[in-house]
Design a protein around this motif. Sequence first.
Motif, PDB file in Angstrom:
ATOM      1  N   SER A   1       0.821  -1.223   0.000  1.00 49.91           N
ATOM      2  CA  SER A   1       0.000   0.000   0.000  1.00 49.91           C
ATOM      3  C   SER A   1       0.845   1.260   0.000  1.00 49.91           C
ATOM      4  N   GLY A   2       0.173   2.374  -0.143  1.00 46.99           N
ATOM      5  CA  GLY A   2       0.829   3.679  -0.041  1.00 46.99           C
ATOM      6  C   GLY A   2       1.282   3.991   1.366  1.00 46.99           C
ATOM      7  N   ARG A   3       0.800   3.233   2.337  1.00 48.74           N
ATOM      8  CA  ARG A   3       1.187   3.489   3.728  1.00 48.74           C
ATOM      9  C   ARG A   3       2.667   3.217   3.966  1.00 48.74           C
ATOM     10  N   SER A   4       3.269   2.403   3.127  1.00 47.94           N
ATOM     11  CA  SER A   4       4.680   2.053   3.330  1.00 47.94           C
ATOM     12  C   SER A   4       5.586   2.849   2.396  1.00 47.94           C
ATOM     13  N   ALA A   5       5.145   4.027   1.969  1.00 48.25           N
ATOM     14  CA  ALA A   5       5.844   4.783   0.926  1.00 48.25           C
ATOM     15  C   ALA A   5       7.342   4.930   1.169  1.00 48.25           C
ATOM     16  N   TYR A   6       7.741   5.157   2.420  1.00 46.20           N
ATOM     17  CA  TYR A   6       9.151   5.457   2.702  1.00 46.20           C
ATOM     18  C   TYR A   6       9.855   4.270   3.348  1.00 46.20           C
ATOM     19  N   VAL A   7       9.151   3.112   3.338  1.00 41.29           N
ATOM     20  CA  VAL A   7       9.781   1.883   3.827  1.00 41.29           C
ATOM     21  C   VAL A   7      10.386   1.201   2.609  1.00 41.29           C
ATOM     22  N   ASP A   8      11.687   1.029   2.609  1.00 40.62           N
ATOM     23  CA  ASP A   8      12.343   0.484   1.412  1.00 40.62           C
ATOM     24  C   ASP A   8      13.548  -0.339   1.834  1.00 40.62           C
ATOM     25  N   GLY A   9      13.663  -1.522   1.218  1.00 41.21           N
ATOM     26  CA  GLY A   9      14.804  -2.381   1.511  1.00 41.21           C
ATOM     27  C   GLY A   9      14.717  -3.019   2.880  1.00 41.21           C
ATOM     28  N   GLN A  10      13.522  -3.198   3.383  1.00 41.66           N
ATOM     29  CA  GLN A  10      13.358  -3.707   4.745  1.00 41.66           C
ATOM     30  C   GLN A  10      12.666  -5.069   4.751  1.00 41.66           C
ATOM     31  N   PHE A  11      12.917  -5.816   5.825  1.00 45.45           N
ATOM     32  CA  PHE A  11      12.236  -7.092   6.037  1.00 45.45           C
ATOM     33  C   PHE A  11      11.433  -7.014   7.324  1.00 45.45           C
ATOM     34  N   LEU A  12      10.214  -7.465   7.229  1.00 43.29           N
ATOM     35  CA  LEU A  12       9.314  -7.414   8.368  1.00 43.29           C
ATOM     36  C   LEU A  12       8.934  -8.836   8.736  1.00 43.29           C
ATOM     37  N   GLU A  13       9.236  -9.222   9.977  1.00 41.29           N
ATOM     38  CA  GLU A  13       9.007 -10.609  10.356  1.00 41.29           C
ATOM     39  C   GLU A  13       7.702 -10.784  11.122  1.00 41.29           C
ATOM     40  N   VAL A  14       6.948 -11.810  10.653  1.00 39.34           N
ATOM     41  CA  VAL A  14       5.741 -12.206  11.382  1.00 39.34           C
ATOM     42  C   VAL A  14       6.100 -13.459  12.156  1.00 39.34           C
ATOM     43  N   SER A  15       6.032 -13.339  13.483  1.00 42.35           N
ATOM     44  CA  SER A  15       6.562 -14.441  14.272  1.00 42.35           C
ATOM     45  C   SER A  15       5.509 -15.431  14.745  1.00 42.35           C
ATOM     46  N   ASP A  16       4.246 -15.046  14.713  1.00 45.40           N
ATOM     47  CA  ASP A  16       3.231 -16.022  15.108  1.00 45.40           C
ATOM     48  C   ASP A  16       1.898 -15.728  14.428  1.00 45.40           C
ATOM     49  N   GLY A  17       0.961 -16.573  14.688  1.00 47.11           N
ATOM     50  CA  GLY A  17      -0.314 -16.493  13.986  1.00 47.11           C
ATOM     51  C   GLY A  17      -1.353 -15.630  14.676  1.00 47.11           C
ATOM     52  N   ARG A  18      -0.918 -14.861  15.689  1.00 47.19           N
ATOM     53  CA  ARG A  18      -1.905 -14.020  16.370  1.00 47.19           C
ATOM     54  C   ARG A  18      -2.359 -12.892  15.463  1.00 47.19           C
ATOM     55  N   GLY A  19      -3.429 -12.255  15.865  1.00 47.93           N
ATOM     56  CA  GLY A  19      -3.868 -11.075  15.123  1.00 47.93           C
ATOM     57  C   GLY A  19      -5.294 -11.192  14.652  1.00 47.93           C
ATOM     58  N   LYS A  20      -5.872 -10.031  14.418  1.00 41.79           N
ATOM     59  CA  LYS A  20      -7.266  -9.988  13.996  1.00 41.79           C
ATOM     60  C   LYS A  20      -7.354  -8.939  12.905  1.00 41.79           C
ATOM     61  N   LEU A  21      -7.862  -9.373  11.750  1.00 39.59           N
ATOM     62  CA  LEU A  21      -7.962  -8.428  10.640  1.00 39.59           C
ATOM     63  C   LEU A  21      -9.099  -7.440  10.900  1.00 39.59           C
ATOM     64  N   PRO A  22      -8.937  -6.214  10.450  1.00 44.83           N
ATOM     65  CA  PRO A  22      -9.979  -5.212  10.708  1.00 44.83           C
ATOM     66  C   PRO A  22     -11.211  -5.451   9.842  1.00 44.83           C
ATOM     67  N   GLU A  23     -12.339  -5.011  10.336  1.00 41.37           N
ATOM     68  CA  GLU A  23     -13.555  -5.090   9.532  1.00 41.37           C
ATOM     69  C   GLU A  23     -13.477  -4.125   8.369  1.00 41.37           C
ATOM     70  N   ASP A  24     -12.842  -2.972   8.646  1.00 38.44           N
ATOM     71  CA  ASP A  24     -12.725  -1.938   7.608  1.00 38.44           C
ATOM     72  C   ASP A  24     -11.248  -1.560   7.505  1.00 38.44           C
ATOM     73  N   TRP A  25     -10.655  -1.861   6.347  1.00 36.83           N
ATOM     74  CA  TRP A  25      -9.220  -1.580   6.186  1.00 36.83           C
ATOM     75  C   TRP A  25      -8.917  -0.083   6.263  1.00 36.83           C
ATOM     76  N   GLU A  26      -9.916   0.780   6.065  1.00 36.29           N
ATOM     77  CA  GLU A  26      -9.696   2.231   6.186  1.00 36.29           C
ATOM     78  C   GLU A  26      -9.701   2.664   7.654  1.00 36.29           C
ATOM     79  N   LYS A  27     -10.289   1.810   8.513  1.00 35.10           N
ATOM     80  CA  LYS A  27     -10.367   2.156   9.944  1.00 35.10           C
ATOM     81  C   LYS A  27      -9.818   1.009  10.785  1.00 35.10           C
ATOM     82  N   PRO A  28      -8.559   0.668  10.579  1.00 37.27           N
ATOM     83  CA  PRO A  28      -8.014  -0.487  11.292  1.00 37.27           C
ATOM     84  C   PRO A  28      -7.931  -0.296  12.807  1.00 37.27           C
TER      85      PRO A  28
END
Lengths: 445, 442, 314
Positions: free
Chosen positions: A176-203
């Motif tokens: 997305s455009g939210r990561s505009a200035y994130v470049d050359g990076q690795f983001l690690e997901v370490s477990d299966g926790r988490g809950k997706l938002p009902e509305d991606w515009e209002k996470p």
Amino acid sequence: MTNQYQKLVNTGLTKKIAKQLGLPRPAVLRRHAAGAPLVPGPVVVLGDGASAQPTADLLLGWGLDVLRHLPPGRMVGAVVVAYDDVARPGDLADVALNLGPAVKSLVPGGRVVSISRPAGDGKDPELAAARQGVDGLMRSLGRELRGGATANGLLLAEGVDMGAPSAQAALRFLLSGRSAYVDGQFLEVSDGRGKLPEDWEKPLAGKVAVVTGAARGIGASIAATLARDGATVVAVDVPAAGSALARVANDVRGTALQLDVTRADAGHLIIEHATQRHGRLDIVVHNAGITRDKLLANMDEGRWKSVIAVNTESQLRMNQAFLAAGLPGLRVVSLASTSGIAGNRGQTNYAASKGGVMGMVRASSAAFADIDGGINAVAPGFIETEMTARVPVATRAVARMVMPSLMQGGLPVDVAEAISFLASDAAAGVNGETLRVCGQSLIGR
Amino acid sequence: MATSTSSAASPSQASQGVRPVVVIGGNRIPFARSNGAYADASNQDMLTAALDGLVARFGLQGQRIGAVAAGAVLKHSRDFNLVRESVLGTALDPTTPAYDVQMACATGMEAIGSLANKIKLGQLDSAIGGGVDTTSDAPIAVSEGLRRVLLELARARTPKQRLAALSKFRPKDLAPHAPGTGEPRTGLSMGEHQALTTAAWGVSREAQDELALKSHHNLAAAYERNFFDDLITEYRGVGRDNNLRPSTTLEKLGSLKPAFGRDLGDKATMTAGNSTPLTDGASSVLLGSEEFARANDLPMLANFVDFEAASVDFVRGKEGLLMAPAYAVPRLLARQGLTLQDFDFYEIHEAFAGTVLSTLAAWEDEDFCRNKLGLDAPLGSIDRSKLNVAGSSLAAGHPFAATGGRIVATLAKLLHEKGSGRGLISVCAAGGQGVVAVLEAR
Amino acid sequence: MSGTAERRCIDLPEVPALGGIYAAAVKKTAASRIGGVLPGGGRRRGADDDGRWQLPAVEHRVRRLRVDTGRLTRYQRLMGDTVREDLPSVFVHGLAFPVAMSVMVDDGFPLPLLGMVHLSNRVEHLRRIRPGEELSVRAWAEDLRPHFAGAQVDVVAEVGAGGEAVWRGVSTYLAKGVDLPGRTRPERPEKPVFTAPTRTGQWRLAADTGRAYAGVLGDWNPIHLTSLSARALGMKRHIAHGMYLAGRALAGAAPREGGYEWGIEFASPVFLPGTVDFSVADAEGGADPYGTVAFTGWRRGASREHFSGYVAPR
């Protein structure tokens, strides 16, 4: 906050001249805008890792135009590379060589995101070499991309697949455009926790978020971004910044809490304000920070101690209070700095404090996981703020243009977007991480 | 809520079926000495800032508050709707009604007290009261002569009439008129009036300087313990009341020359150190019904129990200009069935140290209490350690209409911190007036 | 007060203009200075054959007098009083004053007008007087008598409305150095030491105070106008009108309802510009808000009394 130079080299006659002279032309980055498409074009999913098909399905589910092969003559918005099954260094070749043409077809502001697994310790050397190879490949690709496009990687810990909410949310963030200035990076997901938002515009809908150092600069932008994403914001800053803080609080329709975070009872007062006035506390962003730059040879006690006290010790003390209060699901995001990663001349104290933050975040992750929460850091690179406006012009120009792959400084909102993502429930599987928002600055790893 | 006694002038609020009104909190900008940090700020600018800080503290953005009432003592004619104009510049809902109140230095108290009554009666659920004043951006009027020429000129219809109007113009009329703190009917400044009262009560220079010193020390200590973190919002780079002199001493105060009552000779005891300086600033207080506070998850610091105004005839010399609170307090005590000693905090506005000490002396004085107040016995003395414990006007300054809001918010927080008890407020005002009030902890 | 019957009435067609009266008086004074007949200035007049001084048995009258409300407003503003439909006592004095002056410049009046010292006033303000009422004024002089410093005389003015007296004022003037033949001056009384009472007010009087008062009530006596004009008449500087001081005092002290009496005695002149400390307080023992009040004016910060007086409701 687009700088004058950037405007000149990207518009009209001056753009032509700049092109002919071969001047660096920092692109106007693709940033989040309400209603804009998630990705500005079709997404090509390359590779045959186990994640490939689920990813393609996921993207389809998000309403994107998903292709498994590069369509000749068509521009693409993003390329997702499924490298999660590589076992040997030789496995990289096929996809890498297909990636080349795809990159050529990338629209300005395009994204390349790899999905792979951390090399880890104690692994089969061949496997580790292959996985670590993805790292080098993507970081280099980031440096080759033009037009504000970025290359980042998603790391899935063992046992985590694309079904994990955080894997999906992280992929979405990186595309997305939210990561505009994130470049050359690795983001690690370490477990299966988490809950997706009902509305991606209002996470962050329904969440109560505290932002320290909210009166100005990055802090004000964090407050605005969290509020935009649905959170009720408690804006915290020192009483001396009161009027600016009030303006921020009023702009985001939150509340202002005047508080020096170095106070012993700061954490308690934050909890009290948030719970009494807003009924809960879900997110804390430790943004308050100061710089007192001096070469170490000239460093005095006051400069050193105040920086450590504000930037590190206050966060440690407040976190203890938050953990003691057992706030369920509390997500903390700390502000680190690329100076704390790569070092910076004149900033021994500051870098020590920010390095300290990253150490604290890593070490605190288990404790926060215990309350079903999490803690992460964001390390901004060169961000155009009032604070950096004080950096000498020449240094600033170099820092802004030459060093990062994106050839420009970031904006406060770029940092805020990363924080908002890490603060969301969907990022619950990301814990103890430091995400750089630096436009792939030359400095650091 | 104390029940009323047989001597009370009217039934207590409980028996009238009115509901409690609570002080939710306050906000002010730091007070700044005149012609300094806020020299360019208008009353509207400062009141807007005070209100915006309150809105930010309590998350009132976009809310329609029942009413906002405030005022300024020194007001430009363009500020005929000062408070409403200020509200329109804040983050409050623009449909919030607002009106101006003016009762000299008691403006803030009167605004807050009458708003409290409306909430008690159920006419309002929420309200903001306060005040603002600047002596830096004070209105300067053209002279009376020029004003009349201009008005006549405006009324003139023929060239002849215009000429006639112009012929009345005199060059000396060009001298502008700045407002003073003099009483219109006596021509004496407030300080000169107080000097007479101070001398009449035999208040010593030392006692006044000690009170001033304590005000500075108490205010400084309150800042040190972060007491004002949720009562003040920085403005124009000023984070603290800049009249505050934390390191002042009795020696320094003692070295100052008398500023008022110099014609009293040896009896002249009032200096710039034990009198309030001209100050700029603004304050605001958020009031609400309990229901409003609960529904909005807002704190309830104290109940605003009751208030009372009094006036004295200083024009004919029957009483000192600033002694009205001495008369208002016994009436309020009687109505509430309280004695002067039934309080945990006393907030007596320090217009001058002499004002506070004269008032206290009067309450201790048998003759005054019998003959002037019509009481059977003196009201007695108060525990001085409960007086102005977070500092008062001598240290903080006194932007006339803003003082009431400062005191109400300060006292409400003091009471809430203590968790029990009552506080008494006493504010004197120009024109021989005064407003006093009782707050009760929650 | 002696009855009208003994006095001859001189009806004036209208209220005389004071400017003309002063001009005439100045001329006479100048003439008498040259003649040097009397130390107080002025020509010996009204002396009968045996040399005794007598007041002429005349009264000057103006039968119809209307109040100019614009002038009333200007007066009330000048005194810092409320502009209202009610004639202040000193304003009424101002209406009657030209008629009284007419008495004093009459050929038969034995004392010189200029240089006379205004000693005191006693006024009975018998009822409220509205500006719309048609007023009549009559004035005469009486009780010429010795004073320790010369000779003094009462000039009485009476204002009527609808056939009744509504206002009666007695102004006492001193002609310094004038000896009344056959009468010896009394001893100078012991002057009590003045102790300033508690101040309740302060008046800062500008240099143009006299001109402003004259502009409203028409008393253009040169000793009040400018330093120069006052010096021409032998004064150190120009001084405030006594009636201006009375007007200021009454603006704060006069009852708002009903009739009242008041009096003022002048102890020393108020030089302009100048600052007067002022006190108004209940007269001894009074507690009624509309009871008798006493007022005093003195030089700022000094023990020099300017005036003292009282107001008592009727």
